[in-house]
Design a protein around this motif. Structure first.
Motif, PDB file in Angstrom:
ATOM      1  N   TYR A  10       0.826  -1.199   0.000  1.00 12.96           N
ATOM      2  CA  TYR A  10       0.000   0.000   0.000  1.00 12.96           C
ATOM      3  C   TYR A  10       0.867   1.259   0.000  1.00 12.96           C
ATOM      4  O   TYR A  10       1.740   1.434   0.823  1.00 12.96           O
ATOM      5  N   ASP A  12       0.315   5.455  -0.270  1.00 16.96           N
ATOM      6  CA  ASP A  12      -0.629   6.570  -0.337  1.00 16.96           C
ATOM      7  C   ASP A  12       0.180   7.850  -0.485  1.00 16.96           C
ATOM      8  O   ASP A  12       0.714   8.386   0.470  1.00 16.96           O
ATOM      9  N   ARG A  22       2.870  -0.108   3.301  1.00  8.56           N
ATOM     10  CA  ARG A  22       1.918  -0.701   4.219  1.00  8.56           C
ATOM     11  C   ARG A  22       1.053  -1.708   3.481  1.00  8.56           C
ATOM     12  O   ARG A  22       0.943  -1.685   2.274  1.00  8.56           O
ATOM     13  N   GLY A  24      -2.331  -2.194   4.060  1.00  8.62           N
ATOM     14  CA  GLY A  24      -3.756  -1.956   4.259  1.00  8.62           C
ATOM     15  C   GLY A  24      -4.595  -2.256   3.054  1.00  8.62           C
ATOM     16  O   GLY A  24      -5.720  -2.721   3.178  1.00  8.62           O
ATOM     17  N   ASP A 208      -4.393   6.280  15.853  1.00  9.91           N
ATOM     18  CA  ASP A 208      -3.297   6.178  14.891  1.00  9.91           C
ATOM     19  C   ASP A 208      -3.346   7.349  13.922  1.00  9.91           C
ATOM     20  O   ASP A 208      -4.305   7.506  13.163  1.00  9.91           O
ATOM     21  N   GLN A 210      -1.457   7.939  11.286  1.00  5.85           N
ATOM     22  CA  GLN A 210      -1.253   7.599   9.870  1.00  5.85           C
ATOM     23  C   GLN A 210      -2.547   7.173   9.192  1.00  5.85           C
ATOM     24  O   GLN A 210      -2.860   7.616   8.092  1.00  5.85           O
ATOM     25  N   SER A 211      -3.305   6.281   9.844  1.00  7.52           N
ATOM     26  CA  SER A 211      -4.553   5.817   9.237  1.00  7.52           C
ATOM     27  C   SER A 211      -5.742   6.676   9.649  1.00  7.52           C
ATOM     28  O   SER A 211      -6.832   6.520   9.121  1.00  7.52           O
ATOM     29  N   ALA A 229     -10.224   3.537   7.444  1.00  7.69           N
ATOM     30  CA  ALA A 229      -9.117   3.747   8.377  1.00  7.69           C
ATOM     31  C   ALA A 229      -8.802   2.466   9.148  1.00  7.69           C
ATOM     32  O   ALA A 229      -7.637   2.142   9.398  1.00  7.69           O
ATOM     33  N   ARG A 232      -6.890  -0.038   7.010  1.00  9.95           N
ATOM     34  CA  ARG A 232      -5.546   0.430   6.672  1.00  9.95           C
ATOM     35  C   ARG A 232      -4.612   0.373   7.871  1.00  9.95           C
ATOM     36  O   ARG A 232      -3.395   0.380   7.719  1.00  9.95           O
ATOM     37  N   ASN A 233      -5.181   0.327   9.067  1.00  6.29           N
ATOM     38  CA  ASN A 233      -4.366   0.426  10.276  1.00  6.29           C
ATOM     39  C   ASN A 233      -3.420  -0.752  10.438  1.00  6.29           C
ATOM     40  O   ASN A 233      -3.795  -1.904  10.201  1.00  6.29           O
ATOM     41  N   ARG A 234      -2.185  -0.460  10.826  1.00 12.64           N
ATOM     42  CA  ARG A 234      -1.232  -1.531  11.112  1.00 12.64           C
ATOM     43  C   ARG A 234      -0.543  -1.333  12.449  1.00 12.64           C
ATOM     44  O   ARG A 234       0.285  -2.131  12.850  1.00 12.64           O
TER      45      ARG A 234
END
Length: 473
Positions: A10, A12, A22, A24, A208, A210-211, A229, A232-234
């Motif tokens: 991923y 973005d 990522r 996500g 988070d 980032q997401s 979101a 996509r979260n990690r």
């Protein structure tokens, strides 16, 4: 993490301070795939009303690429390969503009196995990092790729599209794949909105940056931007391993399928039309998987509940050559054999055979063996064969297993008794019975359950679509 562009994930480019690649977007593919599965087993029965939505589906001819040397079909099961594409074409470009001109990959590969008779279905996921022997594949430009004794399975899609993935999985499993369904992630937010949100369960608070996911610990029903979101979260979810991530994806997909298969969606024309439009706009199938064929499949699956939709990962473990990759284990081939040989009770019972199919038999299991957990294990075996099962608790200790039945369940009891090696003679309940329910008391003589239909054994770590979303959290 592999830095080779072939395995980039991923990206973005709207983020001015991008983090390492990522994963996500992979979950987005899972979500769309979950809806594709649901569409096959449920909502397609509304073909006459929603035929306009089917006009959104794109089709691809894969027969010429596959060639004649394919596994034989052993039964009437249906195997559909579900693929999630990370293409950045069109409006998908916002999920990584820097990857717009790169060839698409598929890191989401699920073989959806629909058992004969429509009693149950299983989604079998193939990890993106699985190392396999790769066959030679024809490319869309008319060329071909060389065969390889060792390659990462998600490169098959880049080599030759859906046809190459089909050929690769057929070569390692000897399972005949009937059709494929391919989706991108563009319709994700529309899909979560169409079903009215997807339930999730968080083990702790998440904030988070980032997401942009900010949710408190516990249960939530999420959709739209919040759902995006979440997938996509990690950070802060699980241990970061690919195995843990797949389990989380399967649970999310199961919750989504459970919601989409609910009466609140399938019985609501407006919601169903919204759901189908959201799904079909990002769907590509083989030319043979026409709306009429989809409808026929769906009609055969009518009555299947979300509890009969199971998700498993193909038996695999650390690759002995590269610990950052995975390989099939010794359990893989027996598992593939159970898929190839999956059988159900025939629509027309054989003379002298059980009169009632497992899907129409309600069984309550009691433990009279004195062995802790025995009733639960027997219940799981029965459920894997299609029975409607509950656990009744402990019973008085008994050496001999017994089958008893409530009013109106004598034939059901006979059908169950025929699958028990000791063939206990069913007896009517004089008290404590329930109409239409068969009670099985597991005694010390219990060995195993005969197979009513070949069946697919319960797999370690499998997830059902109707599982408690907070289970294991």
């Amino acid at each position: 993490m592999n830095s080779n562009p072939m395995y980039m994930e991923y990206v973005d480019d709207a983020d001015p301070h991008p983090a390492p690649p990522r994963r996500g977007w992979r979950i987005l593919g899972w979500v769309c795939i979950g809806l594709s599965a649901v569409m096959v087993v449920g909502s397609l029965t509304a073909y006459g009303l929603y035929r306009k939505a089917f006009g959104n589906i794109a089709h691809e001819d894969v027969n010429a690429q596959l060639g004649p040397n394919r596994p034989k079909k052993l039964n009437s099961a249906m195997n559909i390969l579900l693929l999630g594409s990370d293409t950045r074409a069109g409006s998908n470009a916002k999920y990584g503009r820097s990857m717009k001109n790169e060839p698409p990959r598929s890191d989401t590969m699920i073989l959806l196995h629909l058992s004969p008779g429509g009693g149950q279905a299983m989604g079998i996921s193939f990890p993106r990092d699985l190392m396999v022997a790769m066959p030679s594949c024809k490319t869309k430009t008319g060329g071909s790729t060389p065969a390889s004794s060792r390659a990462q399975i998600n490169s098959a899609f880049t080599n030759g599209g859906a046809a190459c993935v089909m050929k690769t999985i057929e070569s390692i499993s000897s399972i005949r794949i009937d059709h494929f369904m391919q989706v991108d992630f563009n319709g994700f937010k529309a899909i979560t909105n169409a079903v009215g949100g997807v339930p999730v369960c968080l083990p702790k608070d998440v904030d988070d940056k980032q997401s942009k996911l900010k949710l408190s610990r516990g249960k939530h029903v999420i959709k739209g931007e919040t759902a995006l979101a979440y997938v996509r979260n990690r950070h802060g979810l699980g241990d970061g391993s690919d195995t843990d991530r797949i389990k989380r994806q399967q649970k999310f997909m199961g919750a989504l399928a459970n919601k989409a298969m609910s009466a609140g969606v399938l019985s609501n024309p407006a919601k169903l039309l919204q759901l189908m439009n959201a799904t079909t706009k990002s769907l590509t199938t083989d030319k043979e998987l026409t709306p009429q064929v989809m409808m026929k499949i769906a009609q055969g699956m009518q009555g299947m509940t979300s509890g009969k939709l199971r998700f498993v990962t193909v038996p695999s473990g650390p690759d002995p050559i590269d610990p950052n990759r995975v390989a099939l284990t010794s359990a893989a081939q027996p598992f593939f054999a159970s898929i190839r040989n999956d059988k159900t009770v025939p629509s027309e019972p054989k003379a002298g055979g059980p009169k009632i199919p497992p899907s129409q038999i309600r069984v309550r299991v009691y433990n009279g063996s004195g062995i802790s957990g025995k009733a639960q294990r027997v219940a799981e075996d029965l459920e894997s064969q299609g029975f409607q099962v509950s656990v009744g608790g402990n019973a008085s200790a008994t050496r001999v297993s017994r089958v008893m039945y409530g009013s109106g369940a004598v034939q059901q009891a006979q059908s169950l008794s025929a699958l028990i090696p000791t063939k206990p003679q069913p007896a009517a309940r004089t008290s404590g019975g329930s109409p239409g329910v068969v009670d099985l008391v597991v005694g010390n003589d219990w060995t195993t359950l005969k197979s009513a239909k070949g069946g697919i054994p319960k797999q370690a770590g499998e997830i059902k679509a109707n599982d408690d979303i907070c289970k294991g959290v």
